[in-house]
Design a protein around this motif. Structure first.
Motif, PDB file in Angstrom:
ATOM      1  N   TYR A 138      42.742  27.261  40.810  1.00 53.42           N
ATOM      2  CA  TYR A 138      43.667  26.260  41.347  1.00 53.42           C
ATOM      3  C   TYR A 138      42.947  25.204  42.175  1.00 53.42           C
ATOM      4  N   LEU A 139      41.866  25.552  42.825  1.00 54.16           N
ATOM      5  CA  LEU A 139      41.052  24.547  43.506  1.00 54.16           C
ATOM      6  C   LEU A 139      40.536  23.529  42.501  1.00 54.16           C
ATOM      7  N   ASN A 140      40.055  24.016  41.382  1.00 57.41           N
ATOM      8  CA  ASN A 140      39.569  23.125  40.338  1.00 57.41           C
ATOM      9  C   ASN A 140      40.711  22.327  39.718  1.00 57.41           C
TER      10      ASN A 140
ATOM     11  N   LEU B   8      37.962  46.237  44.718  1.00 60.10           N
ATOM     12  CA  LEU B   8      37.007  45.166  44.462  1.00 60.10           C
ATOM     13  C   LEU B   8      37.487  44.283  43.312  1.00 60.10           C
ATOM     14  N   ASP B   9      38.016  44.896  42.273  1.00 62.05           N
ATOM     15  CA  ASP B   9      38.521  44.137  41.134  1.00 62.05           C
ATOM     16  C   ASP B   9      39.696  43.257  41.544  1.00 62.05           C
ATOM     17  N   GLY B  10      40.586  43.766  42.345  1.00 61.77           N
ATOM     18  CA  GLY B  10      41.727  42.972  42.811  1.00 61.77           C
ATOM     19  C   GLY B  10      41.312  41.800  43.670  1.00 61.77           C
TER      20      GLY B  10
ATOM     21  N   ILE C 163      47.048  38.394  32.237  1.00 60.93           N
ATOM     22  CA  ILE C 163      45.603  38.206  32.021  1.00 60.93           C
ATOM     23  C   ILE C 163      44.805  39.304  32.718  1.00 60.93           C
ATOM     24  N   PHE C 164      45.142  39.603  33.978  1.00 62.60           N
ATOM     25  CA  PHE C 164      44.358  40.579  34.723  1.00 62.60           C
ATOM     26  C   PHE C 164      44.690  42.025  34.357  1.00 62.60           C
ATOM     27  N   SER C 165      45.818  42.264  33.711  1.00 65.40           N
ATOM     28  CA  SER C 165      46.130  43.637  33.297  1.00 65.40           C
ATOM     29  C   SER C 165      45.587  43.967  31.907  1.00 65.40           C
TER      30      SER C 165
ATOM     31  N   ILE D  92      41.743  37.746  42.769  1.00 68.01           N
ATOM     32  CA  ILE D  92      42.359  36.779  43.676  1.00 68.01           C
ATOM     33  C   ILE D  92      41.407  35.620  43.935  1.00 68.01           C
ATOM     34  N   PHE D  93      40.118  35.911  44.092  1.00 65.44           N
ATOM     35  CA  PHE D  93      39.120  34.861  44.281  1.00 65.44           C
ATOM     36  C   PHE D  93      39.100  33.909  43.085  1.00 65.44           C
ATOM     37  N   TRP D  94      39.116  34.453  41.857  1.00 68.45           N
ATOM     38  CA  TRP D  94      39.061  33.603  40.664  1.00 68.45           C
ATOM     39  C   TRP D  94      40.326  32.771  40.505  1.00 68.45           C
ATOM     40  N   VAL D  95      41.469  33.299  40.892  1.00 64.69           N
ATOM     41  CA  VAL D  95      42.700  32.509  40.864  1.00 64.69           C
ATOM     42  C   VAL D  95      42.573  31.335  41.833  1.00 64.69           C
TER      43      VAL D  95
END
Length: 98
Positions: free
Chosen positions: A87-89, A74-76, A47-49, A80-83
């Motif tokens: 998973y929190l959700n 910044l993108d990386g 997805i991220f690539s 990681i933040f969105w992942v």
């Protein structure tokens, strides 16, 4: 479901929902936690690539700006933040509020 025929009498027809409720769906589950984690990592990598894999070849001929490396960091970090939010959700918020 009740329908009226031309003579004015009521004809009962089986509903689609009644037919579908008898069909059971087999679920596909992966019980090996390491294989499941590997599938998740592979899916996130794909997805991220995608933005980099689907980039136009004309952009590669341009001169790289000095902030390209900073943007990649910044993108990386943002990915990681969105992942983490996903998973929190998926594991905490959904079970708690639904």
């Amino acid at each position: 479901m009740k329908e009226f025929n031309g003579a004015g009498s009521i004809v009962t027809t089986p509903t689609v929902v009644g037919k579908l409720s008898k069909i059971t769906m087999k679920t596909f589950q992966i019980h090996n936690k390491w294989f499941r984690a590997l599938l998740h990592v592979a899916a996130w990598v794909i997805i991220f690539s995608l933005p980099y894999l689907l980039k136009s070849p004309y952009e590669q001929q341009k001169i790289r700006r000095p902030d390209t490396q900073g943007f990649l960091y910044l993108d990386g970090i943002t990915n990681i933040f969105w992942v983490g939010v996903f998973y929190l959700n998926a594991f905490y918020l959904t079970e708690r509020f639904i």
